[in-house]
Design an enzyme around this catalytic site. Structure first.
Site, PDB file in Angstrom:
ATOM      1  N   ALA A   1     -12.429   7.357  -3.184  1.00  0.00           N
ATOM      2  CA  ALA A   1     -12.008   8.643  -3.362  1.00  0.00           C
ATOM      3  C   ALA A   1     -13.916   9.137  -3.502  1.00  0.00           C
ATOM      4  CB  ALA A   1     -11.239   8.865  -4.514  1.00  0.00           C
TER       5      ALA A   1
ATOM      6  N   CYS B   1      -3.314   2.876  -5.144  1.00  0.00           N
ATOM      7  CA  CYS B   1      -4.587   3.446  -6.329  1.00  0.00           C
ATOM      8  C   CYS B   1      -3.633   3.196  -7.265  1.00  0.00           C
ATOM      9  CB  CYS B   1      -4.522   4.967  -5.921  1.00  0.00           C
ATOM     10  SG  CYS B   1      -6.417   5.667  -7.346  1.00  0.00           S
TER      11      CYS B   1
ATOM     12  N   LYS C   1      -1.293   1.925   2.619  1.00  0.00           N
ATOM     13  CA  LYS C   1      -2.154   0.825   1.937  1.00  0.00           C
ATOM     14  C   LYS C   1      -1.440   0.505   1.008  1.00  0.00           C
ATOM     15  CE  LYS C   1      -7.641   0.393   0.441  1.00  0.00           C
ATOM     16  NZ  LYS C   1      -7.235   0.377  -0.341  1.00  0.00           N
TER      17      LYS C   1
ATOM     18  N   GLY D   1     -10.002  -6.016   0.787  1.00  0.00           N
ATOM     19  CA  GLY D   1     -11.039  -6.570  -0.331  1.00  0.00           C
ATOM     20  C   GLY D   1     -11.765  -7.667  -0.956  1.00  0.00           C
TER      21      GLY D   1
END
Length: 268
Positions: free
Chosen positions: A17, A100, A139, A201
């Protein structure tokens, strides 16, 4: 890696984002990204025909394959939003955000908060699959906390609902971006399902990517924050995976890219 009818390589740009707009995605493609993701797109925003929301769906012809990432918490809204994205955009994939950890997303019961309820994981994934004419991916994170790791159960529900691939970030919701990614969580998801798994990650070098793929047996790696200020990381990983030598950019090349990025963002 095969997502639906799409043949995708091993290097994927994460949805970020505020960063992965059309300009940054094009830079990632130039660097060798096999698949790119949009910023998060609100299902409610699409249904309310919010002009600012639709801006996130703008796709350049040279971006393919690309995934548009959808977030929301209501099955009917996600179903209708998936139909809109399928019919009104050129996206190749619709991705559902269930990872998120940011408060403004969590307070809408979206993002990682969806991991609380396995049935909800199933029904939302199923709704998007039903509304979409393109492959659907999801995700996720490993769980809500290290005491509530449920990524294998979540992954099985996602596969059962008809999704074509899963991305797993090896942290929990409460970790945010602190500490280190846990490769065991990614490995657990890979062992739990038969659809492709993308590992995400802490990839800051080609070596990180190689070790992640080797240990988890994942089908691809997704690189996010490591690319900020250094899109050449994508090129380094892509070339290393192909057995090619990576030559770091010169200062002149870095400056040229910075100016290009700035000027294209101003146009956008």
């Amino acid at each position: 890696m095969k997502i639906g009818n799409l043949n995708i390589g091993k290097v994927v740009l994460a949805p970020l984002a505020g960063y992965t707009n059309k300009v940054y995605r094009m830079i990632a493609k130039e660097m060798g990204a096999d698949l790119v993701f949009s910023e998060m797109i609100s299902a409610k925003g699409l249904l309310y025909d919010n002009e600012r929301t639709w801006v996130y769906t703008d796709i350049d012809p040279n971006e393919h394959p690309i995934a548009l990432q959808l977030f929301g918490s209501e099955e009917e809204e996600m179903y209708k939003a998936a139909m809109l994205l399928s019919n009104k955009t050129k996206t190749d994939i619709i991705d559902i955000n269930m990872g998120c950890p940011v408060h403004k997303v969590l307070k809408q019961n979206s993002g990682a908060n969806l991991l609380k309820d396995l049935q909800k994981v199933y029904t939302i994934t199923r709704a998007v699959v039903s509304g979409s004419s393109v492959p659907v991916t999801v995700k996720i994170r490993a769980g809500l906390s290290h005491e509530q790791i449920n990524c294998q159960e979540v992954a099985k529900m996602i596969e059962k609902a008809g999704a074509s691939a899963i991305t797993i970030h090896g942290r929990t919701k409460t970790d945010l971006y602190r500490g280190h990614v846990n490769l065991d969580y990614i490995k657990m998801v890979k062992q739990a399902v038969n659809i492709p798994v993308i590992a995400n990650g802490d990839i800051k070098s080609a070596q990180d990517a190689l070790e992640m793929l080797k240990y988890t047996k994942a089908d691809a790696v997704m690189i996010g924050r490591g690319t900020l200020g250094n899109p050449w990381l994508i090129k380094e990983v892509a070339q290393t995976l192909k057995g090619e030598e990576f030559i770091p950019p010169t200062k002149k090349e870095r400056l040229k890219m910075m100016l290009y990025h700035l000027n294209e963002l101003i146009k956008l």
